[in-house]
Write a protein that holds these residues in place. Structure first.
Motif, PDB file in Angstrom:
ATOM      1  N   GLY A  70      45.032  47.854  19.007  1.00 53.01           N
ATOM      2  CA  GLY A  70      43.908  48.584  20.031  1.00 53.01           C
ATOM      3  C   GLY A  70      43.896  48.695  21.643  1.00 53.01           C
ATOM      4  N   PRO A  71      43.138  49.567  21.512  1.00 53.62           N
ATOM      5  CA  PRO A  71      43.396  49.989  22.959  1.00 53.62           C
ATOM      6  C   PRO A  71      42.564  49.300  23.833  1.00 53.62           C
ATOM      7  N   HIS A  72      43.295  48.291  24.058  1.00 51.58           N
ATOM      8  CA  HIS A  72      43.034  46.885  25.338  1.00 51.58           C
ATOM      9  C   HIS A  72      42.044  47.859  26.780  1.00 51.58           C
ATOM     10  N   GLY A  73      41.562  46.993  27.244  1.00 49.61           N
ATOM     11  CA  GLY A  73      41.974  46.974  28.920  1.00 49.61           C
ATOM     12  C   GLY A  73      42.698  47.767  29.404  1.00 49.61           C
ATOM     13  N   TYR A  74      43.961  46.882  29.096  1.00 49.85           N
ATOM     14  CA  TYR A  74      45.518  46.718  29.483  1.00 49.85           C
ATOM     15  C   TYR A  74      46.059  48.213  29.114  1.00 49.85           C
ATOM     16  N   ALA A  75      45.975  49.075  28.106  1.00 54.35           N
ATOM     17  CA  ALA A  75      46.663  50.564  27.228  1.00 54.35           C
ATOM     18  C   ALA A  75      46.657  51.526  28.476  1.00 54.35           C
ATOM     19  N   LYS A  76      46.264  51.495  28.941  1.00 57.78           N
ATOM     20  CA  LYS A  76      46.339  52.966  30.243  1.00 57.78           C
ATOM     21  C   LYS A  76      47.677  52.655  30.862  1.00 57.78           C
ATOM     22  N   GLN A  77      47.950  50.774  31.575  1.00 51.54           N
ATOM     23  CA  GLN A  77      49.148  50.581  31.551  1.00 51.54           C
ATOM     24  C   GLN A  77      49.875  50.312  30.795  1.00 51.54           C
ATOM     25  N   LYS A  78      50.227  49.706  30.269  1.00 51.22           N
ATOM     26  CA  LYS A  78      50.377  49.000  29.188  1.00 51.22           C
ATOM     27  C   LYS A  78      52.094  49.561  30.275  1.00 51.22           C
ATOM     28  N   ASP A  79      52.746  50.574  29.956  1.00 49.43           N
ATOM     29  CA  ASP A  79      53.938  50.711  30.066  1.00 49.43           C
ATOM     30  C   ASP A  79      54.448  50.748  31.672  1.00 49.43           C
ATOM     31  N   GLN A  80      53.767  49.965  32.443  1.00 47.39           N
ATOM     32  CA  GLN A  80      53.474  49.380  33.581  1.00 47.39           C
ATOM     33  C   GLN A  80      53.321  47.797  33.772  1.00 47.39           C
ATOM     34  N   HIS A  81      52.442  47.499  32.904  1.00 46.98           N
ATOM     35  CA  HIS A  81      52.603  46.406  32.751  1.00 46.98           C
ATOM     36  C   HIS A  81      54.163  45.582  31.722  1.00 46.98           C
ATOM     37  N   LEU A  89      53.897  36.202  37.678  1.00 47.05           N
ATOM     38  CA  LEU A  89      52.879  35.924  36.699  1.00 47.05           C
ATOM     39  C   LEU A  89      52.082  35.564  37.071  1.00 47.05           C
ATOM     40  N   GLN A  90      51.540  35.479  37.950  1.00 42.48           N
ATOM     41  CA  GLN A  90      49.981  34.927  38.380  1.00 42.48           C
ATOM     42  C   GLN A  90      49.199  35.955  38.845  1.00 42.48           C
ATOM     43  N   SER A  91      49.905  37.060  39.507  1.00 40.95           N
ATOM     44  CA  SER A  91      50.183  38.181  39.877  1.00 40.95           C
ATOM     45  C   SER A  91      49.241  38.745  38.456  1.00 40.95           C
ATOM     46  N   PHE A  92      50.245  38.791  37.495  1.00 40.10           N
ATOM     47  CA  PHE A  92      49.690  39.629  36.328  1.00 40.10           C
ATOM     48  C   PHE A  92      49.028  39.789  35.983  1.00 40.10           C
ATOM     49  N   ALA A  93      48.748  38.007  35.127  1.00 39.87           N
ATOM     50  CA  ALA A  93      47.533  37.673  34.966  1.00 39.87           C
ATOM     51  C   ALA A  93      46.035  37.558  35.718  1.00 39.87           C
ATOM     52  N   LEU A  94      46.156  37.917  36.554  1.00 39.81           N
ATOM     53  CA  LEU A  94      44.971  38.610  37.430  1.00 39.81           C
ATOM     54  C   LEU A  94      44.879  39.876  37.089  1.00 39.81           C
ATOM     55  N   GLN A  95      45.893  40.428  37.110  1.00 38.43           N
ATOM     56  CA  GLN A  95      45.421  41.856  37.058  1.00 38.43           C
ATOM     57  C   GLN A  95      45.298  42.308  35.436  1.00 38.43           C
ATOM     58  N   LEU A  96      45.268  41.300  35.093  1.00 37.63           N
ATOM     59  CA  LEU A  96      45.430  41.683  33.342  1.00 37.63           C
ATOM     60  C   LEU A  96      43.634  40.817  33.235  1.00 37.63           C
ATOM     61  N   LEU A  97      43.553  40.325  33.779  1.00 38.00           N
ATOM     62  CA  LEU A  97      42.042  39.492  33.892  1.00 38.00           C
ATOM     63  C   LEU A  97      40.604  40.690  34.411  1.00 38.00           C
ATOM     64  N   GLU A  98      41.367  41.368  35.626  1.00 41.13           N
ATOM     65  CA  GLU A  98      40.877  42.528  36.180  1.00 41.13           C
ATOM     66  C   GLU A  98      40.052  43.793  35.132  1.00 41.13           C
ATOM     67  N   GLU A  99      40.757  43.676  34.376  1.00 43.77           N
ATOM     68  CA  GLU A  99      41.988  44.407  33.491  1.00 43.77           C
ATOM     69  C   GLU A  99      40.129  44.344  32.061  1.00 43.77           C
ATOM     70  N   HIS A 100      40.467  43.022  31.634  1.00 41.72           N
ATOM     71  CA  HIS A 100      39.475  42.600  30.777  1.00 41.72           C
ATOM     72  C   HIS A 100      38.018  42.496  30.990  1.00 41.72           C
ATOM     73  N   LEU A 101      38.251  42.365  32.484  1.00 42.84           N
ATOM     74  CA  LEU A 101      36.388  42.652  32.686  1.00 42.84           C
ATOM     75  C   LEU A 101      35.843  44.292  32.853  1.00 42.84           C
ATOM     76  N   ARG A 102      36.598  44.727  32.943  1.00 40.44           N
ATOM     77  CA  ARG A 102      36.311  46.033  33.987  1.00 40.44           C
ATOM     78  C   ARG A 102      36.269  47.374  32.191  1.00 40.44           C
ATOM     79  N   HIS A 103      37.296  46.669  31.239  1.00 39.67           N
ATOM     80  CA  HIS A 103      36.916  47.067  29.924  1.00 39.67           C
ATOM     81  C   HIS A 103      36.600  46.686  28.788  1.00 39.67           C
ATOM     82  N   CYS A 104      36.671  45.740  28.533  1.00 38.96           N
ATOM     83  CA  CYS A 104      35.805  44.670  27.067  1.00 38.96           C
ATOM     84  C   CYS A 104      34.172  44.183  28.143  1.00 38.96           C
TER      85      CYS A 104
END
Length: 127
Positions: free
Chosen positions: A26-37, A75-90
């Motif tokens: 579903g629409p997770h926090g990273y969904a809007k930037q899925k292609d970039q990820h 990988l760490q940078s990617f993980a931090l971006q994903l974490l930020e999106e989780h915090l902002r969304h979920c």
């Protein structure tokens, strides 16, 4: 195979209680930037393949270690971006939902999301 928060909750016997965890596709926090990820992950995959090639070609140890460091940082940078999106969304969604519920139920949902994010941060710090 990757493990999601929903998988972890289900494995622990808990059922996901919010829209973020309940929808595995579903629409997770990273969904809007899925292609970039995905593009970023493909680039990291290329770095890892480069490491394999370096070992296969008997490249100097320090040069391989330098590439390992670059791959790890990517990988760490990617993980931090994903974490930020989780915090902002979920986590933000849980806060909004709690405003629409009674204080106890909403507060529990926010506490659960904060605990989940804290556990993810702890896993990142251990690596």
């Amino acid at each position: 195979m990757t493990t999601t928060a929903a998988d972890t909750s289900a494995a622990d016997g808990d059922q996901p209680t919010d829209a973020c965890a309940a929808q595995p596709h579903g629409p997770h926090g990273y969904a809007k930037q899925k292609d970039q990820h995905l593009k970023r992950l493909r680039r990291i995959e290329g770095q890892i393949r480069g490491l394999q090639r370096m070992v296969d070609e008997d490249v100097y140890c320090i040069d391989i270690l330098t590439q390992v460091s670059a791959s790890t940082k990517a990988l760490q940078s990617f993980a931090l971006q994903l974490l930020e999106e989780h915090l902002r969304h979920c986590v933000a969604s849980a806060a909004v939902q709690s405003a629409n519920q009674d204080a106890d139920a909403g507060g529990e949902e926010i506490e659960a999301k904060v605990a989940e994010a804290t556990a993810a941060i702890a896993r990142l710090l251990r690596t």
